[in-house]
Write an enzyme that holds these catalytic residues in place. Structure first.
Site, PDB file in Angstrom:
ATOM      1  NE  ARG A  53      -3.495  -1.603   3.082  1.00  0.00           N
ATOM      2  CZ  ARG A  53      -4.769  -1.743   2.764  1.00  0.00           C
ATOM      3  NH1 ARG A  53      -5.410  -0.793   2.132  1.00  0.00           N
ATOM      4  NH2 ARG A  53      -5.421  -2.837   3.094  1.00  0.00           N
TER       5      ARG A  53
ATOM      6  CG  HIS B 172     -21.641   5.794  42.693  1.00  0.00           C
ATOM      7  ND1 HIS B 172     -22.601   5.042  42.047  1.00  0.00           N
ATOM      8  CD2 HIS B 172     -22.266   6.925  43.128  1.00  0.00           C
ATOM      9  CE1 HIS B 172     -23.763   5.691  42.112  1.00  0.00           C
ATOM     10  NE2 HIS B 172     -23.582   6.835  42.757  1.00  0.00           N
TER      11      HIS B 172
HETATM   12  P1  FAD Z   1      -4.011  -6.246   7.739  1.00  0.00           P
HETATM   13  O1  FAD Z   1      -4.356  -5.103   8.597  1.00  0.00           O
HETATM   14  O2  FAD Z   1      -4.997  -6.703   6.749  1.00  0.00           O
HETATM   15  O3  FAD Z   1      -2.651  -5.827   7.010  1.00  0.00           O
HETATM   16  C1  FAD Z   1      -2.030  -6.625   6.077  1.00  0.00           C
HETATM   17  C2  FAD Z   1      -1.204  -5.745   5.172  1.00  0.00           C
HETATM   18  O4  FAD Z   1      -0.404  -6.583   4.364  1.00  0.00           O
HETATM   19  C3  FAD Z   1      -2.019  -4.901   4.207  1.00  0.00           C
HETATM   20  O5  FAD Z   1      -1.679  -3.543   4.317  1.00  0.00           O
HETATM   21  C4  FAD Z   1      -1.647  -5.429   2.826  1.00  0.00           C
HETATM   22  O6  FAD Z   1      -1.547  -4.407   1.847  1.00  0.00           O
HETATM   23  C5  FAD Z   1      -0.286  -6.036   3.084  1.00  0.00           C
HETATM   24  N1  FAD Z   1       0.039  -7.127   2.169  1.00  0.00           N
HETATM   25  C6  FAD Z   1      -0.699  -8.226   1.880  1.00  0.00           C
HETATM   26  N2  FAD Z   1      -0.039  -9.034   1.032  1.00  0.00           N
HETATM   27  C7  FAD Z   1       1.146  -8.436   0.779  1.00  0.00           C
HETATM   28  C8  FAD Z   1       2.265  -8.775  -0.011  1.00  0.00           C
HETATM   29  N3  FAD Z   1       2.310  -9.915  -0.697  1.00  0.00           N
HETATM   30  N4  FAD Z   1       3.300  -7.905  -0.049  1.00  0.00           N
HETATM   31  C9  FAD Z   1       3.274  -6.742   0.652  1.00  0.00           C
HETATM   32  N5  FAD Z   1       2.260  -6.375   1.438  1.00  0.00           N
HETATM   33  C10 FAD Z   1       1.204  -7.212   1.492  1.00  0.00           C
HETATM   34  N6  FAD Z   1     -10.650  -4.973  14.133  1.00  0.00           N
HETATM   35  C11 FAD Z   1     -10.703  -4.542  15.416  1.00  0.00           C
HETATM   36  O7  FAD Z   1     -10.081  -5.151  16.287  1.00  0.00           O
HETATM   37  N7  FAD Z   1     -11.435  -3.450  15.747  1.00  0.00           N
HETATM   38  C12 FAD Z   1     -12.156  -2.753  14.849  1.00  0.00           C
HETATM   39  O8  FAD Z   1     -12.802  -1.774  15.183  1.00  0.00           O
HETATM   40  C13 FAD Z   1     -12.126  -3.192  13.501  1.00  0.00           C
HETATM   41  N8  FAD Z   1     -12.830  -2.536  12.564  1.00  0.00           N
HETATM   42  C14 FAD Z   1     -12.769  -2.963  11.267  1.00  0.00           C
HETATM   43  C15 FAD Z   1     -13.535  -2.276  10.324  1.00  0.00           C
HETATM   44  C16 FAD Z   1     -13.514  -2.679   9.002  1.00  0.00           C
HETATM   45  C17 FAD Z   1     -14.339  -1.935   7.991  1.00  0.00           C
HETATM   46  C18 FAD Z   1     -12.682  -3.774   8.610  1.00  0.00           C
HETATM   47  C19 FAD Z   1     -12.612  -4.188   7.174  1.00  0.00           C
HETATM   48  C20 FAD Z   1     -11.935  -4.461   9.546  1.00  0.00           C
HETATM   49  C21 FAD Z   1     -11.975  -4.057  10.891  1.00  0.00           C
HETATM   50  N9  FAD Z   1     -11.262  -4.738  11.880  1.00  0.00           N
HETATM   51  C22 FAD Z   1     -11.335  -4.323  13.180  1.00  0.00           C
HETATM   52  C23 FAD Z   1     -10.417  -5.899  11.571  1.00  0.00           C
HETATM   53  C24 FAD Z   1      -8.948  -5.458  11.494  1.00  0.00           C
HETATM   54  O9  FAD Z   1      -8.807  -4.457  10.531  1.00  0.00           O
HETATM   55  C25 FAD Z   1      -8.067  -6.662  11.158  1.00  0.00           C
HETATM   56  O10 FAD Z   1      -8.299  -7.714  12.067  1.00  0.00           O
HETATM   57  C26 FAD Z   1      -6.602  -6.283  11.224  1.00  0.00           C
HETATM   58  O11 FAD Z   1      -6.311  -5.210  10.353  1.00  0.00           O
HETATM   59  C27 FAD Z   1      -5.711  -7.481  10.883  1.00  0.00           C
HETATM   60  O12 FAD Z   1      -4.379  -7.098  10.953  1.00  0.00           O
HETATM   61  P2  FAD Z   1      -3.254  -7.844  10.094  1.00  0.00           P
HETATM   62  O13 FAD Z   1      -1.971  -7.176  10.486  1.00  0.00           O
HETATM   63  O14 FAD Z   1      -3.365  -9.293  10.247  1.00  0.00           O
HETATM   64  O15 FAD Z   1      -3.581  -7.534   8.569  1.00  0.00           O
END
Ligand code: FAD
Ligand code: NAI
Length: 471
Positions: free
Chosen positions: A37, A450
């Site tokens: 990204r 409280h």
């Molecule tokens: P991600 O945050 O998905 O990050 C993975 C990153 O890896 C991405 O930026 C992607 O571009 C990058 N990537 C993938 N493949 C590659 C590659 N091959 N090479 C380079 N980069 C790559 N969770 C909560 O706990 N509270 C909330 O309030 C909440 N609200 C949410 C609201 C929405 C609308 C959504 C969609 C999700 C929400 N979530 C929430 C869930 C939360 O966003 C995810 O659980 C969390 O982001 C997961 O983290 P992660 O590090 O596993 O992956």
């Protein structure tokens, strides 16, 4: 080290990846994080947790003003209107500030950001933008993306059939928003647009919203959301979505089969879950495979089947939550550094940021009952209504309850569930209590300030032994 470019190379900079990178660097490991990204922070900071909460907060204030709740408190606003552009601008500002903050933290901790998509070349080498990097340890933290609904094409730019990313950015309030999926995203983003004036219909395949949550909580939440104006079509599936200009025509039918009906919508939000991101990673070149759900399997220490390759966050089994990913990020870095990194997966709180908020930690009543029944045990449940809580009552927030589930024999707390305006904040206490192995009596005899909403947790704990004061 001489042979390696890095001690640790992390793929993905979401809450799992960026936290792992910072912790690894803090522990003295030479660290890089690959992110494709334009900004760091993953789903959560860019298109998930943060922008959705920015819209939830602003729309909540709007509804308080527009719906007359503020006027009832003596706060009269003679002329008010919605400035959606400004609302979106503050959302973008929150995202910009926080994603920029991660970039600053990377620089501060000397984490290299490798820009581009990573793909495995072999078990200790990845290719990023045409360049190969060799690392002693590789952490896969690639997160998840929206699960598509077969036969339905999402086009966020057009704005008629959108996913959560599109639903965060709608340029105007839709007249009728149909949400496919009565889960967390559907209810949070459905709330945003309902508060701003949309009619919202939720089509859910199962017979109740919010799967995975406690049964009482699901029922009560459904009642509260209906009162707010949500329409629910439960046990219903969408068989077709036709887009005609700026409108969509949905064909829906009972999940068990039966007569179909059509619903016209100005916008359709597809929110039927998320799936792990592994496409294009060339896992096979590293000797890795995914399970039937597309996830990378790991052991207790976050190691995959290939030594030196680790995985955390949404790409591995478990709840798809940012704080779970973050804790795994810290633990995996500590394990790589030879320390003992542990995450207690039995105590991961979850929060739905609607109004009121819905939060839980540990087992549901149904799961606790079933688990203890296996060994001939039983549970005790204490419940306390928010109506009996002085602060909730004073704030005109009568909806909801707290429920404490304990082992009948040992009194140890197995789960806590709340529906309350500030349930997301309240649940932290329950998580801490469970982490320390607390009994319901421990919570009941802990002095709570409280008047606070948290007193309802104390009273629900007292109710486990049948002795709350204020009901
Ligand atoms: P991600 O945050 O998905 O990050 C993975 C990153 O890896 C991405 O930026 C992607 O571009 C990058 N990537 C993938 N493949 C590659 C590659 N091959 N090479 C380079 N980069 C790559 N969770 C909560 O706990 N509270 C909330 O309030 C909440 N609200 C949410 C609201 C929405 C609308 C959504 C969609 C999700 C929400 N979530 C929430 C869930 C939360 O966003 C995810 O659980 C969390 O982001 C997961 O983290 P992660 O590090 O596993 O992956
Ligand atoms: P979800 O799993 O919460 O809900 C999806 C819903 O869609 C379920 O109720 C499911 O039964 C239903 N469904 C599935 N197929 C369907 C179909 N064909 N027709 C109708 N209904 C169907 O998934 P959601 O809401 O997309 O969120 C994805 C993930 O993002 C969640 O697992 C959650 O962990 C995370 N998230 C967390 C938030 C938070 O912590 N506050 C906020 C938003 C997302």
């Amino acid at each position: 080290m001489a042979d390696y470019d890095y001690d640790v190379l992390i793929i993905g900079s979401g809450p799992g990846g960026y936290v792992a990178a910072i912790r690894a660097a803090q522990l003295g490991l030479k660290t890089a994080c690959v992110e494709s990204r334009e900004t760091l922070g993953g789903t959560c900071l860019n298109v998930g947790c943060i922008p959705s909460k920015a819209m939830l907060h602003a729309s909540e204030l709007y509804e308080e003003a527009a719906g007359g709740a503020l006027a009832k408190l003596g706060v009269k606003i003679d002329k008010m209107s919605l400035d959606l552009d400004t609302m979106h601008a503050q959302r973008k500002d929150a995202v910009k500030g926080l994603t920029g903050g991660i970039e600053y933290l990377f620089k501060k901790n000397k984490v290299d950001w490798l820009k581009g998509r990573a793909a495995f070349v072999d078990k200790d080498t990845v290719d990023v933008a045409g360049k190969s990097y060799r690392a002693k340890n590789i952490v896969v933290a690639t997160g998840s993306s929206v699960t598509p609904l077969p036969g339905v094409e999402v086009d966020n730019a057009k704005g008629v059939v959108v996913d959560s990313t599109g639903a965060l950015e709608l340029p105007k309030v839709p007249g009728h928003l149909v949400v496919v999926g009565g889960g967390v995203i559907g209810l949070e983003l459905g709330s945003v647009w309902r508060r701003l004036g949309a009619k919202v219909t939720v089509v859910e395949f199962l017979d109740q919203i919010l799967p995975g949550m406690d049964g009482d909580v699901r029922k009560e939440a459904n009642k509260i959301f209906k009162k707010q104006g949500f329409e629910f079509k439960l046990s219903t599936k969408v068989s077709k979505v036709d887009v005609k200009g700026k409108k969509a025509l949905l064909t829906v039918e009972p999940a068990a089969g039966g007569d179909a009906e059509t619903i016209e919508a100005d916008c359709v939000l597809i929110a039927i879950g998320r799936r792990p991101n592994t496409e294009g990673l060339a896992l096979d070149k590293a000797g890795l495979a995914v399970n039937a759900r597309g996830q990378i399997e790991i052991d207790h220490d976050f190691q995959t089947a290939v030594p030196g390759i680790w995985a955390i966050g949404d790409v591995v089994p478990g709840p798809m939550l940012a704080h779970k990913a973050e804790d795994e990020g810290i633990a995996v870095a500590e394990n790589i550094a030879g320390e003992v990194g542990i995450v207690n997966h039995d105590v991961i709180p979850s929060v739905v940021y609607t109004w009121p908020e819905i939060a839980g930690v540990g087992l549901t009543e149904e799961a606790a009952k079933a688990k203890l029944a296996e060994t001939g045990g039983a549970i005790k449940v204490g419940k306390f209504p928010m109506l009996g809580n002085s602060r909730a009552k004073t704030n005109h927030e009568p909806d909801g309850f707290v429920k404490v589930i304990a082992d009948a024999a040992t009194d140890r707390v197995l789960g806590v569930w709340c529906i309350a305006s500030v349930a997301g904040t309240m649940i932290a206490e329950a998580a801490l209590a469970m982490e320390f192995g607390a009994t319901s009596e421990d919570i009941a005899y802990t002095c709570h300030a409280h008047p606070t909403h948290s007193e309802a947790i104390k009273e629900a704990a007292m109710a486990v032994r049948g002795k709350p004061i204020h009901v």
